[in-house]
Design a protein around this motif. Sequence first.
Motif, PDB file in Angstrom:
ATOM      1  N   GLU A   9      79.131  15.895  -6.153  1.00  0.00           N
ATOM      2  CA  GLU A   9      80.102  15.912  -4.975  1.00  0.00           C
ATOM      3  C   GLU A   9      81.350  15.463  -5.607  1.00  0.00           C
ATOM      4  OE1 GLU A   9      78.617  13.407  -2.005  1.00  0.00           O
ATOM      5  OE2 GLU A   9      77.255  16.147  -1.253  1.00  0.00           O
ATOM      6  N   GLY A  10      80.756  14.008  -6.733  1.00  0.00           N
ATOM      7  CA  GLY A  10      82.502  13.729  -7.629  1.00  0.00           C
ATOM      8  C   GLY A  10      82.715  14.416  -8.271  1.00  0.00           C
ATOM      9  N   TRP A  11      82.017  14.899  -9.058  1.00  0.00           N
ATOM     10  CA  TRP A  11      82.698  15.664  -9.683  1.00  0.00           C
ATOM     11  C   TRP A  11      83.699  17.258  -9.070  1.00  0.00           C
ATOM     12  CZ3 TRP A  11      83.033  21.239 -11.182  1.00  0.00           C
ATOM     13  CH2 TRP A  11      83.495  21.264 -12.756  1.00  0.00           C
ATOM     14  N   LEU A  12      83.102  17.090  -7.821  1.00  0.00           N
ATOM     15  CA  LEU A  12      83.570  18.826  -7.442  1.00  0.00           C
ATOM     16  C   LEU A  12      84.907  17.576  -6.745  1.00  0.00           C
ATOM     17  CD1 LEU A  12      80.445  20.542  -5.349  1.00  0.00           C
ATOM     18  CD2 LEU A  12      82.516  21.555  -7.130  1.00  0.00           C
ATOM     19  N   ASP A  13      84.833  16.838  -6.279  1.00  0.00           N
ATOM     20  CA  ASP A  13      86.529  15.819  -5.313  1.00  0.00           C
ATOM     21  C   ASP A  13      86.926  15.465  -6.746  1.00  0.00           C
ATOM     22  OD1 ASP A  13      85.114  16.054  -3.193  1.00  0.00           O
ATOM     23  OD2 ASP A  13      83.909  14.204  -3.454  1.00  0.00           O
ATOM     24  N   ALA A  14      86.767  15.032  -8.298  1.00  0.00           N
ATOM     25  CA  ALA A  14      87.817  14.974  -9.130  1.00  0.00           C
ATOM     26  C   ALA A  14      88.201  15.998  -9.877  1.00  0.00           C
ATOM     27  CB  ALA A  14      86.771  13.923  -9.628  1.00  0.00           C
ATOM     28  N   HIS A  15      87.354  16.890  -9.978  1.00  0.00           N
ATOM     29  CA  HIS A  15      87.479  17.744 -11.171  1.00  0.00           C
ATOM     30  C   HIS A  15      87.657  19.275 -10.729  1.00  0.00           C
ATOM     31  CE1 HIS A  15      87.830  14.690 -13.754  1.00  0.00           C
ATOM     32  NE2 HIS A  15      86.826  14.542 -13.559  1.00  0.00           N
ATOM     33  N   TRP A  16      87.313  19.854  -9.178  1.00  0.00           N
ATOM     34  CA  TRP A  16      86.813  21.059  -9.123  1.00  0.00           C
ATOM     35  C   TRP A  16      88.632  21.991  -9.516  1.00  0.00           C
ATOM     36  CZ3 TRP A  16      83.270  24.612  -8.933  1.00  0.00           C
ATOM     37  CH2 TRP A  16      83.545  26.405  -8.385  1.00  0.00           C
ATOM     38  N   ARG A  17      89.489  21.491  -8.386  1.00  0.00           N
ATOM     39  CA  ARG A  17      90.382  21.944  -8.886  1.00  0.00           C
ATOM     40  C   ARG A  17      91.168  22.055  -9.510  1.00  0.00           C
ATOM     41  NH1 ARG A  17      93.358  19.420  -3.347  1.00  0.00           N
ATOM     42  NH2 ARG A  17      91.897  19.601  -2.057  1.00  0.00           N
ATOM     43  N   ALA A  18      91.564  21.867 -11.000  1.00  0.00           N
ATOM     44  CA  ALA A  18      92.068  21.222 -12.237  1.00  0.00           C
ATOM     45  C   ALA A  18      91.184  21.473 -13.544  1.00  0.00           C
ATOM     46  CB  ALA A  18      92.445  20.048 -12.033  1.00  0.00           C
ATOM     47  N   SER A  19      89.770  22.535 -12.665  1.00  0.00           N
ATOM     48  CA  SER A  19      88.894  22.230 -13.709  1.00  0.00           C
ATOM     49  C   SER A  19      88.606  24.008 -14.419  1.00  0.00           C
ATOM     50  CB  SER A  19      87.332  22.524 -13.601  1.00  0.00           C
ATOM     51  OG  SER A  19      87.284  23.446 -12.263  1.00  0.00           O
ATOM     52  N   SER A  20      88.851  24.741 -15.146  1.00  0.00           N
ATOM     53  CA  SER A  20      88.857  25.894 -16.051  1.00  0.00           C
ATOM     54  C   SER A  20      87.843  26.953 -15.144  1.00  0.00           C
ATOM     55  CB  SER A  20      88.792  26.206 -17.603  1.00  0.00           C
ATOM     56  OG  SER A  20      87.630  26.010 -17.519  1.00  0.00           O
ATOM     57  N   ALA A  21      88.078  28.015 -15.316  1.00  0.00           N
ATOM     58  CA  ALA A  21      86.847  29.264 -15.074  1.00  0.00           C
ATOM     59  C   ALA A  21      85.906  29.098 -15.183  1.00  0.00           C
ATOM     60  CB  ALA A  21      87.765  30.810 -15.074  1.00  0.00           C
ATOM     61  N   GLU A  22      86.189  28.558 -16.759  1.00  0.00           N
ATOM     62  CA  GLU A  22      84.340  28.538 -17.386  1.00  0.00           C
ATOM     63  C   GLU A  22      83.770  27.306 -17.048  1.00  0.00           C
ATOM     64  OE1 GLU A  22      83.266  27.088 -22.537  1.00  0.00           O
ATOM     65  OE2 GLU A  22      85.105  27.862 -22.341  1.00  0.00           O
ATOM     66  N   ASP A  23      84.382  25.936 -17.075  1.00  0.00           N
ATOM     67  CA  ASP A  23      83.843  25.071 -16.167  1.00  0.00           C
ATOM     68  C   ASP A  23      83.192  25.256 -15.004  1.00  0.00           C
ATOM     69  OD1 ASP A  23      84.143  23.209 -18.615  1.00  0.00           O
ATOM     70  OD2 ASP A  23      85.989  21.791 -17.337  1.00  0.00           O
ATOM     71  N   ARG A  24      84.031  26.112 -13.808  1.00  0.00           N
ATOM     72  CA  ARG A  24      83.776  26.323 -12.806  1.00  0.00           C
ATOM     73  C   ARG A  24      82.386  27.303 -12.648  1.00  0.00           C
ATOM     74  NH1 ARG A  24      88.468  27.546  -8.161  1.00  0.00           N
ATOM     75  NH2 ARG A  24      89.901  25.171  -8.885  1.00  0.00           N
ATOM     76  N   GLU A  25      82.232  28.207 -13.851  1.00  0.00           N
ATOM     77  CA  GLU A  25      80.853  29.092 -14.077  1.00  0.00           C
ATOM     78  C   GLU A  25      79.869  27.783 -14.598  1.00  0.00           C
ATOM     79  OE1 GLU A  25      78.444  31.662 -16.258  1.00  0.00           O
ATOM     80  OE2 GLU A  25      80.030  30.426 -17.550  1.00  0.00           O
ATOM     81  N   THR A  26      80.316  27.302 -15.406  1.00  0.00           N
ATOM     82  CA  THR A  26      78.947  26.634 -15.836  1.00  0.00           C
ATOM     83  C   THR A  26      78.112  25.572 -14.471  1.00  0.00           C
ATOM     84  OG1 THR A  26      80.473  26.332 -18.022  1.00  0.00           O
ATOM     85  CG2 THR A  26      78.391  24.995 -17.789  1.00  0.00           C
ATOM     86  N   PHE A  27      78.960  24.912 -13.903  1.00  0.00           N
ATOM     87  CA  PHE A  27      78.661  24.157 -12.955  1.00  0.00           C
ATOM     88  C   PHE A  27      78.124  25.250 -12.272  1.00  0.00           C
ATOM     89  CE2 PHE A  27      79.176  22.328  -8.394  1.00  0.00           C
ATOM     90  CZ  PHE A  27      78.737  21.304  -8.673  1.00  0.00           C
ATOM     91  N   GLN A  28      78.414  26.480 -11.484  1.00  0.00           N
ATOM     92  CA  GLN A  28      77.859  27.580 -11.125  1.00  0.00           C
ATOM     93  C   GLN A  28      76.534  27.109 -11.302  1.00  0.00           C
ATOM     94  OE1 GLN A  28      77.901  28.776  -8.193  1.00  0.00           O
ATOM     95  NE2 GLN A  28      80.930  27.616  -7.251  1.00  0.00           N
ATOM     96  N   ARG A  59      80.665  15.714 -19.521  1.00  0.00           N
ATOM     97  CA  ARG A  59      81.884  14.318 -18.862  1.00  0.00           C
ATOM     98  C   ARG A  59      80.665  14.353 -17.650  1.00  0.00           C
ATOM     99  NH1 ARG A  59      84.971  19.441 -18.629  1.00  0.00           N
ATOM    100  NH2 ARG A  59      83.245  20.768 -19.751  1.00  0.00           N
ATOM    101  N   MET A  60      80.130  15.005 -16.590  1.00  0.00           N
ATOM    102  CA  MET A  60      79.658  14.466 -15.377  1.00  0.00           C
ATOM    103  C   MET A  60      79.276  12.802 -15.460  1.00  0.00           C
ATOM    104  SD  MET A  60      78.013  17.875 -13.544  1.00  0.00           S
ATOM    105  CE  MET A  60      77.963  17.294 -12.427  1.00  0.00           C
ATOM    106  N   ARG A  61      78.375  13.318 -16.434  1.00  0.00           N
ATOM    107  CA  ARG A  61      77.775  11.503 -16.660  1.00  0.00           C
ATOM    108  C   ARG A  61      78.909  10.345 -16.792  1.00  0.00           C
ATOM    109  NH1 ARG A  61      73.232  11.523 -21.496  1.00  0.00           N
ATOM    110  NH2 ARG A  61      73.382   9.616 -20.149  1.00  0.00           N
ATOM    111  N   GLN A  62      79.495  10.635 -17.361  1.00  0.00           N
ATOM    112  CA  GLN A  62      80.903   9.843 -17.600  1.00  0.00           C
ATOM    113  C   GLN A  62      81.964   9.346 -16.304  1.00  0.00           C
ATOM    114  OE1 GLN A  62      81.793   8.174 -20.461  1.00  0.00           O
ATOM    115  NE2 GLN A  62      79.798   9.578 -20.949  1.00  0.00           N
TER     116      GLN A  62
END
Length: 65
Positions: A9-28, A59-62
């Motif tokens: 949830e922290g990563w989604l709140d902080a980074h989802w909107r600005a994340s690349s398509a690759e990062d979104r796919e990796t998160f999935q 990156r999420m650990r940070q």
Amino acid sequence: MRELDRLFEGWLDAHWRASSAEDRETFQRLLDCEDDRLWRWFLGHETAPDAALQSLVERMRQLDA
């Protein structure tokens, strides 16, 4: 696992909107992994099986640092 939920949830709140398509796919792909495996990756006891997953885990650990 509640701890993983908070981390995700922290990563989604902080980074989802600005994340690349690759990062979104990796998160999935992270969401498809078993909790015990994720926990070992996030604690640093094991590394993820590919570089994209491992990079996102690091990156999420940070977020809490």
